[in-house]
Design a protein around this motif. Structure first.
Motif, PDB file in Angstrom:
ATOM      1  N   SER A 414       0.832  -1.211   0.000  1.00 46.61           N
ATOM      2  CA  SER A 414       0.000   0.000   0.000  1.00 46.61           C
ATOM      3  C   SER A 414       0.863   1.256   0.000  1.00 46.61           C
ATOM      4  O   SER A 414       2.044   1.235   0.342  1.00 46.61           O
ATOM      5  CB  SER A 414      -0.942   0.003   1.210  1.00 46.61           C
ATOM      6  N   PHE A 415       0.229   2.359  -0.406  1.00 42.97           N
ATOM      7  CA  PHE A 415       0.909   3.650  -0.489  1.00 42.97           C
ATOM      8  C   PHE A 415      -0.152   4.704  -0.220  1.00 42.97           C
ATOM      9  O   PHE A 415      -1.210   4.697  -0.853  1.00 42.97           O
ATOM     10  CB  PHE A 415       1.485   3.829  -1.897  1.00 42.97           C
ATOM     11  N   CYS A 416       0.099   5.605   0.749  1.00 47.46           N
ATOM     12  CA  CYS A 416      -0.949   6.562   1.117  1.00 47.46           C
ATOM     13  C   CYS A 416      -0.330   7.889   1.562  1.00 47.46           C
ATOM     14  O   CYS A 416       0.834   8.172   1.260  1.00 47.46           O
ATOM     15  CB  CYS A 416      -1.852   5.944   2.190  1.00 47.46           C
ATOM     16  N   VAL A 417      -1.117   8.669   2.277  1.00 43.31           N
ATOM     17  CA  VAL A 417      -0.731  10.049   2.637  1.00 43.31           C
ATOM     18  C   VAL A 417       0.676  10.127   3.218  1.00 43.31           C
ATOM     19  O   VAL A 417       1.510  10.935   2.780  1.00 43.31           O
ATOM     20  CB  VAL A 417      -1.751  10.645   3.638  1.00 43.31           C
ATOM     21  N   ASN A 418       0.968   9.268   4.197  1.00 44.82           N
ATOM     22  CA  ASN A 418       2.288   9.316   4.850  1.00 44.82           C
ATOM     23  C   ASN A 418       3.414   9.061   3.857  1.00 44.82           C
ATOM     24  O   ASN A 418       4.500   9.648   3.961  1.00 44.82           O
ATOM     25  CB  ASN A 418       2.372   8.277   5.980  1.00 44.82           C
ATOM     26  N   ASP A 419       3.158   8.177   2.887  1.00 42.09           N
ATOM     27  CA  ASP A 419       4.190   7.839   1.901  1.00 42.09           C
ATOM     28  C   ASP A 419       4.420   8.996   0.930  1.00 42.09           C
ATOM     29  O   ASP A 419       5.550   9.250   0.516  1.00 42.09           O
ATOM     30  CB  ASP A 419       3.793   6.575   1.129  1.00 42.09           C
ATOM     31  N   PHE A 420       3.339   9.697   0.535  1.00 41.44           N
ATOM     32  CA  PHE A 420       3.510  10.861  -0.343  1.00 41.44           C
ATOM     33  C   PHE A 420       4.367  11.929   0.334  1.00 41.44           C
ATOM     34  O   PHE A 420       5.188  12.578  -0.306  1.00 41.44           O
ATOM     35  CB  PHE A 420       2.149  11.447  -0.740  1.00 41.44           C
ATOM     36  N   VAL A 421       4.183  12.089   1.641  1.00 44.31           N
ATOM     37  CA  VAL A 421       5.001  13.046   2.395  1.00 44.31           C
ATOM     38  C   VAL A 421       6.447  12.560   2.473  1.00 44.31           C
ATOM     39  O   VAL A 421       7.395  13.300   2.179  1.00 44.31           O
ATOM     40  CB  VAL A 421       4.430  13.268   3.812  1.00 44.31           C
ATOM     41  N   GLU A 422       6.610  11.311   2.845  1.00 46.78           N
ATOM     42  CA  GLU A 422       7.946  10.739   3.050  1.00 46.78           C
ATOM     43  C   GLU A 422       8.739  10.646   1.744  1.00 46.78           C
ATOM     44  O   GLU A 422       9.913  11.016   1.687  1.00 46.78           O
ATOM     45  CB  GLU A 422       7.799   9.339   3.670  1.00 46.78           C
TER      46      GLU A 422
END
Length: 488
Positions: A414-422
């Motif tokens: 999965s890939f979500c909000v935290n990953d877009f930031v990171e």
């Protein structure tokens, strides 16, 4: 004239700009914080499966052709394109879906079968959309967003009412079928805003959809990145990966003199940032930032996304390469994104099954799938929420397509909000940038040239012309043209 240019980030806009600048004789170095090039358009590989992490749609092929033609090349010099037939499929509820074929005549027939008389209205609508496409893509979107006068021409004056009406009003004026309305309102979602907030002029996205068609680069969207990087390197561009820019250093005259890259100071004469605009300004001293935190907080951002990359141990039935699941209320989901940010109870979602078209995406007899749920940026993001929503959409996938899929999942990532930031330093974890609403169009978007730092420029989805891969290629050209003009 500054001969050495440093570019922050290696997304489509940054690579595009690097090519144009290198062609003009600049020494161009691109710093990419991640281990692979392409920004959001990276790939993920596992157990013989392949996934495009970011963009999966190839629309507006003429923009790609125009980019490569500027260097005496063609897309086919770097990758092979296939037109998808059908373009995509849309599910509304059980036993109810519409598949969008590859030719206009077939599309007209699909509309007529669904609502008698609608094909006549669609033809009129698409004539307007085509005319707007030619004005927008051949001219308007290549403007640098410096002055409101850029939007003034005979053609735009004749269409001024379209800037103050909306796609929603235009679509619903003549067509009554809820299904057809959703199909016509869907393309503007690529612009990052609700159809009720998107100017009617942007119906040119419908021409991009029905008129120009949906394409697939064999091997995935990353093949486009690879082609552009190959072109850039042939022009002399130097790329450095695992190279995070920590600070933009300026002198007392407000001129960039160096970048801190992985803690090391590198002298710099001119900087173009293809990284997140908000993040880039945080690398400057506070007095040199053009836009305050309050400014950014009031902007309408395109959605973030919850993405799943899934390997199935069998081929799936009743789906196409691109499949949209519009079996829940779009307006309710849109409110959860734009008006009252929260996790949606029953989200619409999109799925890509590229292995239907392209054998390189999955081992024989298996299926690679990417699922995307649009979300408001800045939401809480936990493993528990990801798990909950994966089960929601798998249950709906099974019901709508009439097959068992949950037991066939080999793995998922999965890939979500935290990953877009990171991964991308993305403001609030947005996936697509700044939405193209009326008051965030053209000269009303953040500027390409910094007004406070003399030799700092920006490109990408938070500046002109806006979200999407073709606009990113155009943004790179606009930024490089502005730099070349200022330096001569």
């Amino acid at each position: 004239m500054s001969k050495n240019i440093h570019i922050i980030g290696s997304g489509f806009s940054a690579i595009s700009a690097s090519c144009y600048l290198a062609k003009q004789g600049y020494n161009v170095t691109v710093f990419e914080k991640n281990s692979t090039l392409g920004g959001r358009a990276r790939q993920y590989k596992q157990d013989g499966f392949l996934f495009d992490i970011g963009p999966t749609w190839y629309w507006m092929p003429d923009v790609f052709e125009r980019f490569f033609a500027d260097f005496g090349k063609k897309p086919s010099d770097y990758y092979h394109l296939e037109r998808l037939e059908p373009g995509y499929q849309v599910y509304f509820e059980e036993n109810s879906s519409i598949t969008i074929p590859g030719t206009l005549e077939e599309i007209f027939q699909i509309f007529e079968d669904e609502e008698k008389g609608s094909s006549k209205h669609l033809k009129t609508f698409l004539d307007s959309a085509k005319a707007n496409y030619e004005i927008a893509v051949l001219d308007m979107v290549y403007k640098p967003g410096i002055s409101p006068l850029e939007l003034v021409s005979k053609q735009t004056i004749a269409r001024v009412s379209q800037f103050f009406s909306t796609i929603r009003k235009q679509v619903r004026k003549k067509i009554k079928s809820h299904k057809l309305i959703q199909i016509l309102e869907f393309p503007v979602l690529f612009l990052g805003a609700k159809p009720s907030n998107t100017p009617a002029f942007y119906n040119f996205m419908n021409y991009a959809d029905f008129g120009l068609g949906t394409w697939h680069p064999v091997g995935g969207m990353h093949k486009v990145v690879e082609g552009m990087v190959e072109l850039a390197k042939s022009l002399g561009v130097h790329f450095e990966v695992n190279a995070a820019v920590d600070k933009i250093i300026t002198d007392k005259n407000k001129i960039v003199t160096a970048l801190m890259v992985n803690g090391k100071e590198i002298k710099s004469e001119l900087v173009l940032s293809g990284a997140d605009y908000h993040h880039t300004e945080t690398l400057l001293d506070k007095n040199l930032r053009q836009y305050s935190e309050e400014y950014w907080s009031k902007k309408t951002f395109a959605p973030s996304s919850l993405l799943f990359y899934v390997g199935f141990n069998k081929k799936l039935k009743n789906v196409e390469h691109h499949t949209l699941f519009f079996d829940t209320d779009f307006d309710v989901h849109a409110k959860d994104i734009y008006d009252n940010p929260r996790w949606p109870d029953e989200p619409l979602f999109y799925a890509s099954f590229p292995s239907i078209t392209d054998a390189s995406f999955a081992p024989d007899g298996k299926e690679a799938a990417t699922f995307l749920i649009p979300l408001a940026p800045g939401l809480e993001d936990t493993e528990e929420l990801r798990e909950l929503y994966f089960n929601k959409i798998m249950t709906r996938l099974e019901r709508l397509t009439n097959q068992d899929v949950k037991k066939s999942v080999i793995f998922r990532k999965s890939f979500c909000v935290n990953d877009f930031v990171e991964e991308y330093n993305s403001y609030k974890g947005n996936a697509y940038g700044l939405a193209n609403t009326l008051f965030q169009t053209a000269f009303l978007r953040p500027k390409i040239k910094s007004s406070k730092v003399n030799n700092l420029y920006f490109t990408g989805q938070l500046t002109v012309p806006g979200p999407g891969v073709p606009p990113a290629l155009i943004s790179g050209k606009i930024a490089s043209d502005l730099i070349i003009k200022k330096q001569h």
